[in-house]
Design an enzyme around this catalytic site. Structure first.
Site, PDB file in Angstrom:
ATOM      1  CD  GLU A 184       8.363 -11.043  -5.211  1.00 42.34           C
ATOM      2  OE1 GLU A 184       8.558 -11.999  -4.446  1.00 42.34           O
ATOM      3  OE2 GLU A 184       8.015 -11.170  -6.393  1.00 42.34           O
ATOM      4  CD  GLU A 211      -2.734  -1.243   2.517  1.00 43.08           C
ATOM      5  OE1 GLU A 211      -2.686  -0.274   3.309  1.00 43.08           O
ATOM      6  OE2 GLU A 211      -3.463  -2.235   2.693  1.00 43.08           O
ATOM      7  CB  THR A 259      14.162  -2.551  -0.230  1.00 45.76           C
ATOM      8  OG1 THR A 259      14.265  -2.588   1.206  1.00 45.76           O
ATOM      9  CG2 THR A 259      12.845  -1.909  -0.635  1.00 45.76           C
ATOM     10  N   GLY A 288      30.108   1.509 -24.204  1.00 50.85           N
ATOM     11  CA  GLY A 288      30.319   2.937 -24.391  1.00 50.85           C
ATOM     12  C   GLY A 288      29.051   3.639 -24.853  1.00 50.85           C
ATOM     13  N   GLY A 289      29.192   4.535 -25.842  1.00 50.56           N
ATOM     14  CA  GLY A 289      28.036   5.279 -26.344  1.00 50.56           C
ATOM     15  C   GLY A 289      26.950   4.374 -26.886  1.00 50.56           C
TER      16      GLY A 289
END
Length: 409
Positions: A389, A136, A391, A365-366
């Site tokens: 489920e 919740e 942390t 890389g890029g």
């Protein structure tokens, strides 16, 4: 506790499980991966992929039950590693029903299991989904803070549910919802129970659908319960068991393991295996890329900086898998997690997935930062494994308590 003789722990998969692994891998390679980028962009449930899985028996109650009872305990971890190697979003769309099924299978009566589990999977051409509703807005890691209320009406033998659940996989689109609610708020988590909400129940509706950082092919939404009434037989485990537990708590006794926490604990090795699948996918892609991409006159992988990175990635993935297999084997043999072995597997595998996918981007890389290559999607997907489920912080709390024997808070 398993009623069968304990299976010895082994790193060699049985011939039967090896065949299952290869079969699932083929589906992940030929069906899931080609569809992954499209459904990530669409952020919709990949019904055509689920239908294909159902046609071959991969999305079915029979298959899930078969792997759940595989003697070594490695059935589901092996299956989910391969599915999530294919794609985490689609993998969760295929596996999300399992949490609701686990809640009923683990705490329900034989009659409830026989009635409701088939309605969570359906059949080819008539697909069904299940949803487990625990979290919740003010009750994520703190399960004791759940405010959804369940009130029993004796005259009609019905339970009335009111409240709003959030971050629910398959929330609102599932055929069967399993809802954790408070029966006696004064008792906190000890006063909670789980309820099966049948298809078409008035008063249950979908709230906000969340647009997510990753696992976008998996539907995540709020579930609103506004005077939703379910038959008395839909209390998971039955009212006699609930009344006995509440009376025991009222007299100062122990409540036993809370339903939501029991469900999460049983699922942790499976969730860890999902994370291993994502990490392995990134490792393999980065390894292959480093073998063909040439910089400074030689393959990237021939440069120590990259080779050492790949070495760390490979070691981390194997370590995470070993912890996962140990926890899965222990759970199947009925051995208690006295040192929080389930939490260890989930913690290490989840954080490994985040780190390895990030390293894969670095190696590319890029290119790794663009959507032309899948590693950026895997990195977005990986982050959820340190959040849902339980942390990473909650896993460390559980492990810390087990290691120290102290009430760590």
């Amino acid at each position: 506790m398993s009623s069968e003789p304990a299976a010895p722990f082994s790193l060699d998969l049985s011939p039967e499980l090896t065949e299952v692994r290869d079969w699932v891998h083929t589906f992940a390679d030929q069906v899931i991966r080609p569809a992954a980028a499209e459904w990530d962009e669409r952020e919709e449930t990949p019904w055509p992929v689920i239908e294909e899985a159902a046609k071959i028996g991969l999305y079915s109650l029979d298959f899930v039950a078969e792997q759940s009872f595989e003697p070594s305990g490695l059935g589901l971890p092996v299956v989910f590693e391969e599915l999530f190697w294919g794609d985490a979003g689609i993998g969760l769309a295929l596996g999300g029903t399992g949490l609701a099924a686990t809640a009923v299978a683990g705490g329900g009566t034989p009659e409830q299991i026989g009635e409701w589990l088939p309605q969570m999977y359906g059949s080819p051409g008539d697909l069904k989904l299940g949803a487990f509703c625990s979290s919740e807005t003010e009750a994520g890691s703190d399960v004791s803070a759940i405010r959804t209320r369940a009130v029993y009406h004796e005259a009609s033998d019905e339970w009335e549910l009111n409240g709003t659940k959030t971050w629910v996989t398959n929330g609102g689109i599932a055929n069967v919802h399993v809802v954790v609610a408070s029966v006696d708020p004064a008792l906190g988590s000890r006063g909670q129970a789980s309820f099966i909400v049948p298809p078409g129940t008035p008063g249950l509706s979908q709230g906000q659908k969340f647009r997510k950082h990753g696992i976008r092919a998996s539907h995540t939404a709020e579930v609103v319960l506004d005077g939703a009434r379910v038959p008395g037989r839909c209390l998971v485990g039955g009212k006699d068991r609930l009344d006995e537990r509440l009376a025991r708590v009222a007299s100062g006794g122990r409540a036993g393991e809370q339903g939501a926490m029991r469900t999460f604990e049983r699922s942790r090795p499976t969730v860890a295996a999902m994370a291993v699948g994502v990490a392995r996918a990134a490792l393999e892609f980065a390894r292959d890329y480093a073998g063909t991409r040439v910089q400074f006159g030689k393959p990237l992988g021939q440069h120590q900086a990259v080779a050492f990175m790949l070495a760390d990635m490979a070691a981390a993935v194997d370590a995470a898998r070993l912890l996962t297999w140990r926890a899965a084997w222990m759970a199947r043999q009925g051995h208690p997690f006295t040192q929080a072995e389930g939490s260890m597997s989930k913690l290490v595998a989840g954080e490994t997935a985040v780190r390895v996918t990030e390293q894969a981007i670095q190696i590319l890389g890029g290119n790794g930062y663009t959507r032309d290559f899948p590693v950026e999607r895997w990195h977005r997907d990986a982050k959820i494994f340190t959040i849902f489920e339980g942390t990473s912080e909650i896993q460390r709390l559980i492990i810390g308590r087990a290691v120290t024997g102290l009430d760590v808070r």
